[in-house]
Scaffold this motif. Sequence first.
Motif, PDB file in Angstrom:
ATOM      1  N   LEU A 192      41.039 -30.448 -60.163  1.00  0.00           N
ATOM      2  CA  LEU A 192      40.133 -29.363 -59.870  1.00  0.00           C
ATOM      3  C   LEU A 192      39.412 -28.751 -60.834  1.00  0.00           C
ATOM      4  O   LEU A 192      38.308 -28.475 -61.051  1.00  0.00           O
ATOM      5  N   ALA A 193      40.109 -28.411 -62.216  1.00  0.00           N
ATOM      6  CA  ALA A 193      39.475 -28.087 -63.387  1.00  0.00           C
ATOM      7  C   ALA A 193      38.663 -29.170 -63.860  1.00  0.00           C
ATOM      8  O   ALA A 193      37.389 -28.670 -64.503  1.00  0.00           O
ATOM      9  N   ASP A 194      38.963 -30.297 -63.819  1.00  0.00           N
ATOM     10  CA  ASP A 194      37.788 -31.397 -64.335  1.00  0.00           C
ATOM     11  C   ASP A 194      36.736 -31.217 -63.476  1.00  0.00           C
ATOM     12  O   ASP A 194      35.575 -31.412 -63.776  1.00  0.00           O
ATOM     13  N   LEU A 195      36.919 -31.068 -62.030  1.00  0.00           N
ATOM     14  CA  LEU A 195      35.708 -31.106 -61.140  1.00  0.00           C
ATOM     15  C   LEU A 195      34.881 -29.962 -61.922  1.00  0.00           C
ATOM     16  O   LEU A 195      33.606 -30.083 -61.723  1.00  0.00           O
ATOM     17  N   ARG A 196      35.345 -28.783 -61.939  1.00  0.00           N
ATOM     18  CA  ARG A 196      34.600 -27.543 -62.405  1.00  0.00           C
ATOM     19  C   ARG A 196      33.866 -27.704 -63.847  1.00  0.00           C
ATOM     20  O   ARG A 196      32.908 -27.232 -63.772  1.00  0.00           O
ATOM     21  N   ARG A 197      34.767 -28.405 -64.699  1.00  0.00           N
ATOM     22  CA  ARG A 197      34.009 -28.664 -65.904  1.00  0.00           C
ATOM     23  C   ARG A 197      32.829 -29.648 -65.826  1.00  0.00           C
ATOM     24  O   ARG A 197      32.013 -29.349 -66.581  1.00  0.00           O
ATOM     25  N   LEU A 198      32.852 -30.622 -64.963  1.00  0.00           N
ATOM     26  CA  LEU A 198      32.066 -31.536 -65.025  1.00  0.00           C
ATOM     27  C   LEU A 198      30.820 -30.972 -64.105  1.00  0.00           C
ATOM     28  O   LEU A 198      29.654 -31.369 -64.636  1.00  0.00           O
ATOM     29  N   SER A 234      37.001 -49.186 -66.086  1.00  0.00           N
ATOM     30  CA  SER A 234      36.613 -49.289 -67.762  1.00  0.00           C
ATOM     31  C   SER A 234      35.174 -49.062 -68.077  1.00  0.00           C
ATOM     32  O   SER A 234      34.731 -48.791 -68.979  1.00  0.00           O
ATOM     33  N   ARG A 235      34.374 -49.177 -66.907  1.00  0.00           N
ATOM     34  CA  ARG A 235      32.961 -49.002 -67.279  1.00  0.00           C
ATOM     35  C   ARG A 235      32.261 -47.572 -66.837  1.00  0.00           C
ATOM     36  O   ARG A 235      31.124 -47.294 -66.896  1.00  0.00           O
ATOM     37  N   ILE A 236      33.267 -46.728 -66.694  1.00  0.00           N
ATOM     38  CA  ILE A 236      32.732 -45.423 -66.155  1.00  0.00           C
ATOM     39  C   ILE A 236      33.569 -44.428 -67.093  1.00  0.00           C
ATOM     40  O   ILE A 236      34.548 -44.483 -67.166  1.00  0.00           O
ATOM     41  N   ARG A 237      32.904 -43.173 -67.381  1.00  0.00           N
ATOM     42  CA  ARG A 237      33.422 -42.116 -68.256  1.00  0.00           C
ATOM     43  C   ARG A 237      34.646 -41.658 -67.348  1.00  0.00           C
ATOM     44  O   ARG A 237      34.499 -41.489 -66.245  1.00  0.00           O
ATOM     45  N   LEU A 238      35.770 -41.169 -68.141  1.00  0.00           N
ATOM     46  CA  LEU A 238      36.688 -40.750 -67.534  1.00  0.00           C
ATOM     47  C   LEU A 238      36.876 -39.886 -66.782  1.00  0.00           C
ATOM     48  O   LEU A 238      37.423 -39.968 -65.597  1.00  0.00           O
ATOM     49  N   ILE A 239      35.930 -38.626 -66.892  1.00  0.00           N
ATOM     50  CA  ILE A 239      36.070 -37.455 -66.123  1.00  0.00           C
ATOM     51  C   ILE A 239      35.466 -37.688 -64.941  1.00  0.00           C
ATOM     52  O   ILE A 239      35.598 -37.351 -63.743  1.00  0.00           O
ATOM     53  N   LEU A 240      34.266 -38.648 -64.980  1.00  0.00           N
ATOM     54  CA  LEU A 240      33.242 -39.008 -63.842  1.00  0.00           C
ATOM     55  C   LEU A 240      34.263 -39.890 -62.985  1.00  0.00           C
ATOM     56  O   LEU A 240      34.200 -39.764 -61.640  1.00  0.00           O
ATOM     57  N   TRP A 241      35.196 -40.673 -63.642  1.00  0.00           N
ATOM     58  CA  TRP A 241      35.940 -41.624 -62.809  1.00  0.00           C
ATOM     59  C   TRP A 241      36.928 -40.890 -61.910  1.00  0.00           C
ATOM     60  O   TRP A 241      37.271 -41.089 -60.658  1.00  0.00           O
ATOM     61  N   ARG A 242      37.606 -39.865 -62.591  1.00  0.00           N
ATOM     62  CA  ARG A 242      38.574 -39.025 -62.183  1.00  0.00           C
ATOM     63  C   ARG A 242      38.069 -38.196 -61.002  1.00  0.00           C
ATOM     64  O   ARG A 242      38.500 -37.896 -60.086  1.00  0.00           O
ATOM     65  N   LEU A 243      36.787 -37.764 -61.171  1.00  0.00           N
ATOM     66  CA  LEU A 243      36.004 -36.902 -60.061  1.00  0.00           C
ATOM     67  C   LEU A 243      35.924 -37.631 -58.698  1.00  0.00           C
ATOM     68  O   LEU A 243      36.150 -37.256 -57.985  1.00  0.00           O
TER      69      LEU A 243
END
Length: 190
Positions: A177-183, A118-127
């Motif tokens: 993987l798309a999330d990783l590229r986007r980040l 809950s303390r980490i941005r979702l996209i960073l957490w998913r990465l």
Amino acid sequence: MIIPIAIAAGSPLLAWRNAVYIAAGFAGVVALALLLLQPLLSGSYLPGLRLRLGRRLHAWVGGAIVAAVLVHVGALWITSPPDVLDALLFDSATDFSAWGVVAMWAVFATALLAAFRSRIRLILWRLCHVVLAATIVVGSVVHALLIDGTMGLGSKAALCALVLVAAAKVITDLRLLADLRRLAGRRVAR
């Protein structure tokens, strides 16, 4: 999942082993079997299971994997502290030890990451989660395949292949993987 556990239970390699050593081995086998469930639960691939319940079970199975790893390493420590210390220091004579240790630390890091979700941005957490999950899968599979143990070569290879395929499917289907590229693109643009 059950076949490798059953084969391990009937293995002649268990003869004359003490209960702690047997518990250590079975904890490792159970952890690998549970690793197959993780991507199936998170990707909602099990029939009749809603996404929300699947994700909740994913968290519980993750906790069970942490517990199994703790039993595995703890019981091995009881049977031979010098061997476990050598493995933890990456000074072991066996190749499988290093892979197991890397997977173990990735399991613990994933549990810590989940605790602070809950303390980490979702996209960073998913990465972070996908990188750690991939590390766990690869490390665990290589660790298991390099061990000449109770599971039997065929059942162990089949379970490892299923774990790899399930993890790859979730990473692909959920567009991780798309999330990783986007980040990565956001980081470059800054």
